[in-house]
Design an enzyme around this catalytic site. Structure first.
Site, PDB file in Angstrom:
ATOM      1  CB  ALA A   1      -0.259  -0.410  -6.850  1.00  0.00           C
TER       2      ALA A   1
ATOM      3  CB  CYS B   1     -14.698   0.193  -5.422  1.00  0.00           C
ATOM      4  SG  CYS B   1     -13.265   1.270  -5.226  1.00  0.00           S
TER       5      CYS B   1
ATOM      6  CG  ASP C   1      -9.710  -3.993  -2.927  1.00  0.00           C
ATOM      7  OD1 ASP C   1     -10.551  -3.516  -3.713  1.00  0.00           O
ATOM      8  OD2 ASP C   1      -9.864  -4.000  -1.687  1.00  0.00           O
TER       9      ASP C   1
ATOM     10  CG  ASP D   1      -2.178   0.863   0.962  1.00  0.00           C
ATOM     11  OD1 ASP D   1      -3.217   0.282   0.578  1.00  0.00           O
ATOM     12  OD2 ASP D   1      -2.115   2.088   1.140  1.00  0.00           O
TER      13      ASP D   1
END
Length: 416
Positions: A297, A360, A317, A267
């Site tokens: 990332a 998302c 994610d 992260d």
């Protein structure tokens, strides 16, 4: 036929908007508002007012909450026209009771799970209201000018106290939405506390794993409860060495650690990884050796691919790449790059790799997300089988006529 003039403020909308509302959509965009009609004796419509929405012929379509600032000018709350504030508040009370009853069915509290989304805005008929439970804490977000009001706070606090008896109820504003809606900061301190020393931290449990929660830090309301069942699915399929990209506070990584031999969580936020490490300490009996890496990332995956790093399980994610419709094209490029590099890094041959890939971004529908993962598979030269197509946990229900509520996509893939 021309309908009688409604009392109170009203908004006349375009035919396009009227057709959408009649088909079950619940938003009126500012670009679709043709005329605003203030209440008699008033100069303008106040932000947060209840307005009757009419088509261009003056035929009422229902009542909604008006925002003087947002690009979503009206969020519908009823098909009944000229709804009074008192009736709206009674409606809020009834719908909160119904929302909590639904969670008793789809996400009952247990030793394995004591956290869930209690209220999910339009999905529960409560636009602009979100509530999450983390063990004995309840976190509220009031996201519109019509709901960030003391009368709404009072109703929510009363019903939640009566039905759940939490130790603390805290309102936590979303900084970005507060800016967009031009909302003032709520009063400091909790809306309710069972003691003179409000408890703002706790440990909650999902799928039998324990996580720290702090009402004063973290993203959104603090954790990503919508991934609860996807965490469990990843644990079922995961094996060998695993890489969790955009791990945040370790949700996927710790679930993978129940089954895998080695797990690396990545992260860009040092603060998130510090919480992830504390969460690891809470779950000391996990099978895997777990490490955390603070890194971007994209940069890390480029480096790992170039160095020939290989994993048997990879989870992607990332945060919402497309915060607006205009950003969707760039988001697709980002999703493709992440998935392409992950597929190249997954083991091949007899030991096929597992890819759990998520989006998302509600501006990127499932069909487009699936297509971009397919394009990545083609470019990587890998054969990809989709084992499961998943969404948010059922405490985050979707409304069929409001596609924006079907925002979370999760593909579980076998990469050969």
């Amino acid at each position: 036929m021309v309908a009688a003039e409604p009392f109170g403020p009203a908004a006349s909308v375009t035919r396009r908007a009227a057709d959408r509302l009649r088909a079950g959509h619940l938003w009126v965009y500012r670009s679709d508002v043709e005329t605003l009609v203030p209440a008699m004796g008033s100069g303008e419509i106040a932000g947060g007012a209840l307005v009757t929405v009419m088509d261009s012929r003056g035929i009422p379509l229902g009542t909604g909450l008006y925002s003087a600032a947002s690009q979503i000018a009206v969020r519908m709350v009823s098909v009944e026209a000229s709804l009074s504030r008192g009736v709206y508040l009674e409606q809020v009370r009834e719908r909160v009771v119904a929302a909590l009853a639904l969670r008793d069915e789809v996400a009952p509290e247990s030793m394995e799970n004591d956290a869930c989304r209690l209220i999910f805005s339009e999905a529960d008929g409560l636009p602009g209201i979100v509530a999450d439970r983390y063990n004995e804490l309840v976190i509220l977000q009031l996201l519109t000018q019509g709901t960030a009001q003391d009368d709404v706070r009072a109703v929510l606090t009363e019903v939640i106290r009566e039905k759940l008896a939490p130790k603390t109820i805290v309102e936590r504003p979303d900084p970005k939405i507060r800016e967009l809606e031009e909302l003032a900061l709520p009063s400091p301190g909790p809306l309710y506390s069972a003691s003179d020393s409000p408890q703002l931290t706790t440990v909650f449990t999902i799928n039998g794993l324990r996580f720290h929660y702090d009402a004063s830090s973290g993203q959104k309301t603090g954790a990503f409860l919508d991934q609860r069942l996807n965490y469990a699915a990843a644990a079922r399929y995961g094996r060998g060495s695993a890489l969790d990209v955009c791990t945040y506070q370790g949700g996927f990584a710790l679930h993978l650690a129940e089954r895998c031999e080695r797990v690396t969580g990545v992260d860009a936020s040092r603060g998130a990884l510090e919480v992830a490490d504390r969460n690891l300490e809470l779950n000391s009996g996990l099978k895997a050796r777990v490490e955390w890496i603070e890194a971007d990332a994209f940069e890390l995956l480029r480096e790992y691919e170039a160095n020939g790093e290989r994993y048997e399980t990879i989870v992607l994610d990332p945060p919402a790449f497309a915060k607006s419709k205009r950003a969707a094209e760039g988001a697709m490029r980002g999703y493709k790059e992440l998935n392409l590099r992950a597929m190249k890094m997954l083991t091949a041959g007899g030991s096929n790799g597992i890819l759990v890939t998520c989006s998302c971004s509600h501006h990127v529908p499932l069909e487009e997300f699936t297509a971009v993962v397919a394009a990545a598979a083609s470019d990587a030269g890998r054969r990809v089988q989709v084992l499961e197509i998943r969404g948010a946990a059922p405490d985050h229900p979707a409304v069929l006529t409001l596609p924006e509520t079907s925002y979370l996509k999760c593909l579980v893939c076998r990469v050969g």
